[in-house]
Write an enzyme that holds these catalytic residues in place. Structure first.
Site, mmCIF file in Angstrom:
data_model
loop_
_atom_site.group_PDB
_atom_site.id
_atom_site.type_symbol
_atom_site.label_atom_id
_atom_site.label_comp_id
_atom_site.label_asym_id
_atom_site.label_seq_id
_atom_site.Cartn_x
_atom_site.Cartn_y
_atom_site.Cartn_z
ATOM 1 N N GLU A 1 -28.591 -5.107 5.916
ATOM 2 C CA GLU A 1 -29.400 -4.704 4.766
ATOM 3 C C GLU A 1 -29.748 -3.217 4.806
ATOM 4 O OE1 GLU A 1 -29.605 -7.607 6.228
ATOM 5 O OE2 GLU A 1 -29.787 -9.118 4.665
ATOM 6 N N GLY B 1 -27.599 -12.659 3.826
ATOM 7 C CA GLY B 1 -28.064 -13.921 3.243
ATOM 8 C C GLY B 1 -27.370 -15.140 3.824
ATOM 9 N N GLU C 1 -29.475 -15.932 6.667
ATOM 10 C CA GLU C 1 -30.743 -16.498 6.172
ATOM 11 C C GLU C 1 -30.561 -17.972 5.809
ATOM 12 O OE1 GLU C 1 -31.352 -13.137 3.221
ATOM 13 O OE2 GLU C 1 -33.365 -13.368 4.036
ATOM 14 N N LYS D 1 -14.057 -14.280 -1.882
ATOM 15 C CA LYS D 1 -15.191 -13.339 -1.768
ATOM 16 C C LYS D 1 -16.004 -13.636 -0.512
ATOM 17 C CE LYS D 1 -14.501 -11.163 -5.751
ATOM 18 N NZ LYS D 1 -14.135 -9.734 -5.797
ATOM 19 N N ARG D 2 -15.352 -14.233 0.454
ATOM 20 C CA ARG D 2 -15.958 -14.514 1.762
ATOM 21 C C ARG D 2 -17.240 -15.344 1.623
ATOM 22 N NH1 ARG D 2 -11.277 -12.879 1.675
ATOM 23 N NH2 ARG D 2 -10.562 -11.171 3.020
ATOM 24 N N LEU E 1 -25.460 -12.133 0.335
ATOM 25 C CA LEU E 1 -25.696 -11.925 -1.094
ATOM 26 C C LEU E 1 -24.472 -11.283 -1.745
ATOM 27 C CD1 LEU E 1 -27.897 -11.681 -3.383
ATOM 28 C CD2 LEU E 1 -28.388 -9.417 -2.462
ATOM 29 N N ALA F 1 -20.645 -14.231 3.651
ATOM 30 C CA ALA F 1 -20.870 -12.778 3.728
ATOM 31 C C ALA F 1 -22.177 -12.348 3.058
ATOM 32 C CB ALA F 1 -19.687 -12.038 3.108
ATOM 33 N N ARG G 1 -27.036 -1.190 3.496
ATOM 34 C CA ARG G 1 -26.783 -1.403 2.062
ATOM 35 C C ARG G 1 -27.935 -0.891 1.205
ATOM 36 N NH1 ARG G 1 -22.379 -2.055 3.998
ATOM 37 N NH2 ARG G 1 -21.631 -4.052 4.772
ATOM 38 N N GLY H 1 -33.957 -11.074 1.497
ATOM 39 C CA GLY H 1 -34.682 -11.706 0.395
ATOM 40 C C GLY H 1 -34.527 -13.215 0.398
HETATM 41 C C1 1HE Z 1 -18.077 -9.397 -1.293
HETATM 42 C C2 1HE Z 1 -19.056 -9.551 -0.282
HETATM 43 C C3 1HE Z 1 -20.415 -9.528 -0.679
HETATM 44 C C4 1HE Z 1 -17.110 -9.642 0.634
HETATM 45 N N1 1HE Z 1 -20.701 -9.348 -1.988
HETATM 46 N N2 1HE Z 1 -18.408 -9.236 -2.579
HETATM 47 N N3 1HE Z 1 -23.303 -8.587 2.958
HETATM 48 C C5 1HE Z 1 -22.570 -7.632 3.540
HETATM 49 O O1 1HE Z 1 -22.939 -6.482 3.573
HETATM 50 C C6 1HE Z 1 -21.241 -8.053 4.074
HETATM 51 C C7 1HE Z 1 -20.154 -7.504 3.211
HETATM 52 N N4 1HE Z 1 -18.863 -8.052 3.584
HETATM 53 C C8 1HE Z 1 -18.155 -7.634 4.664
HETATM 54 O O2 1HE Z 1 -18.642 -6.887 5.510
HETATM 55 C C9 1HE Z 1 -16.752 -8.142 4.792
HETATM 56 O O3 1HE Z 1 -16.320 -8.594 3.505
HETATM 57 C C10 1HE Z 1 -16.559 -9.285 5.817
HETATM 58 C C11 1HE Z 1 -16.766 -8.754 7.237
HETATM 59 C C12 1HE Z 1 -17.520 -10.456 5.559
HETATM 60 C C13 1HE Z 1 -15.116 -9.846 5.666
HETATM 61 O O4 1HE Z 1 -14.190 -8.782 5.781
HETATM 62 P P1 1HE Z 1 -12.703 -8.941 5.210
HETATM 63 O O5 1HE Z 1 -11.946 -7.708 5.573
HETATM 64 O O6 1HE Z 1 -12.152 -10.253 5.615
HETATM 65 O O7 1HE Z 1 -12.854 -9.058 3.605
HETATM 66 P P2 1HE Z 1 -13.084 -7.882 2.512
HETATM 67 O O8 1HE Z 1 -11.772 -7.288 2.138
HETATM 68 O O9 1HE Z 1 -14.190 -6.967 2.909
HETATM 69 O O10 1HE Z 1 -13.644 -8.748 1.287
HETATM 70 C C14 1HE Z 1 -12.811 -9.614 0.517
HETATM 71 C C15 1HE Z 1 -13.370 -9.663 -0.891
HETATM 72 O O11 1HE Z 1 -14.677 -10.225 -0.843
HETATM 73 C C16 1HE Z 1 -13.549 -8.263 -1.488
HETATM 74 O O12 1HE Z 1 -13.402 -8.402 -2.879
HETATM 75 P P3 1HE Z 1 -12.004 -7.964 -3.597
HETATM 76 O O13 1HE Z 1 -12.230 -8.301 -5.046
HETATM 77 O O14 1HE Z 1 -11.845 -6.491 -3.309
HETATM 78 O O15 1HE Z 1 -10.931 -8.796 -2.958
HETATM 79 C C17 1HE Z 1 -15.005 -7.950 -1.195
HETATM 80 O O16 1HE Z 1 -15.561 -7.016 -2.106
HETATM 81 C C18 1HE Z 1 -15.629 -9.336 -1.387
HETATM 82 N N5 1HE Z 1 -16.888 -9.459 -0.686
HETATM 83 N N6 1HE Z 1 -18.436 -9.695 0.912
HETATM 84 C C19 1HE Z 1 -19.707 -9.207 -2.892
HETATM 85 N N7 1HE Z 1 -21.412 -9.683 0.203
HETATM 86 C C20 1HE Z 1 -31.080 -12.480 -0.411
HETATM 87 S S1 1HE Z 1 -30.987 -10.935 0.261
HETATM 88 C C21 1HE Z 1 -29.625 -10.948 1.337
HETATM 89 C C22 1HE Z 1 -29.125 -9.562 1.513
HETATM 90 C C23 1HE Z 1 -27.733 -9.550 2.063
HETATM 91 O O17 1HE Z 1 -27.054 -10.544 2.143
HETATM 92 S S2 1HE Z 1 -27.173 -8.038 2.562
HETATM 93 C C24 1HE Z 1 -25.644 -8.349 3.286
HETATM 94 C C25 1HE Z 1 -24.543 -8.368 2.285
#
Ligand code: 1HE
Length: 261
Positions: free
Chosen positions: A133, A110, A113, A26-27, A65, A63, A136, A141
């Protein structure tokens, strides 16, 4: 000392605590289990090591939150969750020992962060930095509006949040988000090298740097200078400082190395 976690690895090597985010499928997205384990690891590191390194297993640092869990939270659960992150990240930023973050791949939301709570960030050329964010439909946070805004300025942070664009390691260094770009594949080794060196500093000086320096940033000019004078006198009179100053004067201490670049 080893601790058994499901989403983290924890190890003490000499004086250095090594904390590895370990949810690579889940990265390394931070779910409830991971944040609770991180809280325990941060406290254990502060109690049993002189310095710590935080890094990610797999292809990415973090990756951010876990969005699957977050989608199920009520606003009240969300605020409690955010306050928990604040407590744990504050213990990294203003706790008993310094932290070095070794970064590669995604350092996002996060994850950025978390990295911003460490005193030092070392990033591989594969690293990319983003705050998606806005895309999304949420807000930072994990302390980012305080820490990341101070590192890079609020206007640059607003740009990242509004546009969702990614920054390279080189750009992140230029914008003060990180202090070092490592050789390819070497962020962990370079972070460990820095940590080992930091671990040989006087513990009271390290404590003053982690505890006093960020607090002084929150004070007025006058109060900051006063706080600094007290901290300087307090560290200088420790037996450790007396011996280290004498070692320098008696030419037993290492001289400063020439700059590497
Ligand atoms: C996740 C998450 C996650 C991956 N929560 N499950 N963060 C983001 O908006 C970033 C979201 N992630 C991505 O943009 C990409 O996953 C990556 C660029 C980091 C990596 O890409 P990739 O192609 O290597 O992996 P993928 O196929 O997108 O993800 C692999 C799995 O990890 C997949 O799950 P699967 O069950 O389908 O295999 C994804 O759903 C899962 N995964 N990132 C949940 N973030 C305290 S407030 C903070 C607010 C934030 O952090 S907002 C930013 C959130």
């Amino acid at each position: 000392m080893e601790m058994d976690f499901s989403n983290l690895t924890f190890e003490i090597r000499e004086n250095v605590a090594l904390v590895g985010l370990n949810r690579p499928l889940k990265r390394n997205a931070i779910n409830d289990v991971l944040i609770d384990e991180l809280g325990l690891a941060v406290t254990a590191a502060g109690a049993s090591a002189k310095v710590a390194v935080i890094y990610g297993h797999g292809d990415h640092f973090c990756a951010g939150l876990d969005l699957a869990e977050h989608a199920e939270r009520t606003p009240f659960e969300g605020v409690l969750q955010s306050r928990k992150w604040h407590r744990i990240f504050d213990e990294i930023e203003r706790g008993p020992i310094p932290w070095v973050a070794a970064l590669h791949g995604a350092v996002v939301g996060g994850g950025l962060e978390l990295a911003a709570a460490a005193q030092i960030r070392v990033a591989e050329p594969t690293s990319f930095f983003a705050l998606p964010e806005g895309q999304r439909g949420i807000f930072v946070g994990g302390g980012g509006s305080v820490r990341i805004a101070r590192l890079m300025t609020a206007s640059r942070m607003a740009d990242l949040m509004l546009t969702g664009r990614t920054l390279s390691a080189a750009k992140a260094e230029q914008l003060n988000l990180i202090q070092y770009v490592s050789e390819p594949g070497k962020a962990f080794d370079e972070a460990l090298g820095l940590a080992s060196k930091i671990g040989t500093n006087a513990p009271l000086s390290n404590f003053a740097i982690t505890q006093a320096l960020p607090r002084i940033q929150d004070l007025s000019h006058n109060d900051g200078l006063f706080f600094e004078a007290l901290m300087a006198a307090f560290t200088q009179t420790s037996p450790d400082a007396v011996e280290r100053l004498r070692a320098f004067l008696e030419k037993r201490a290492d001289r400063l190395a020439k700059p590497r670049d």
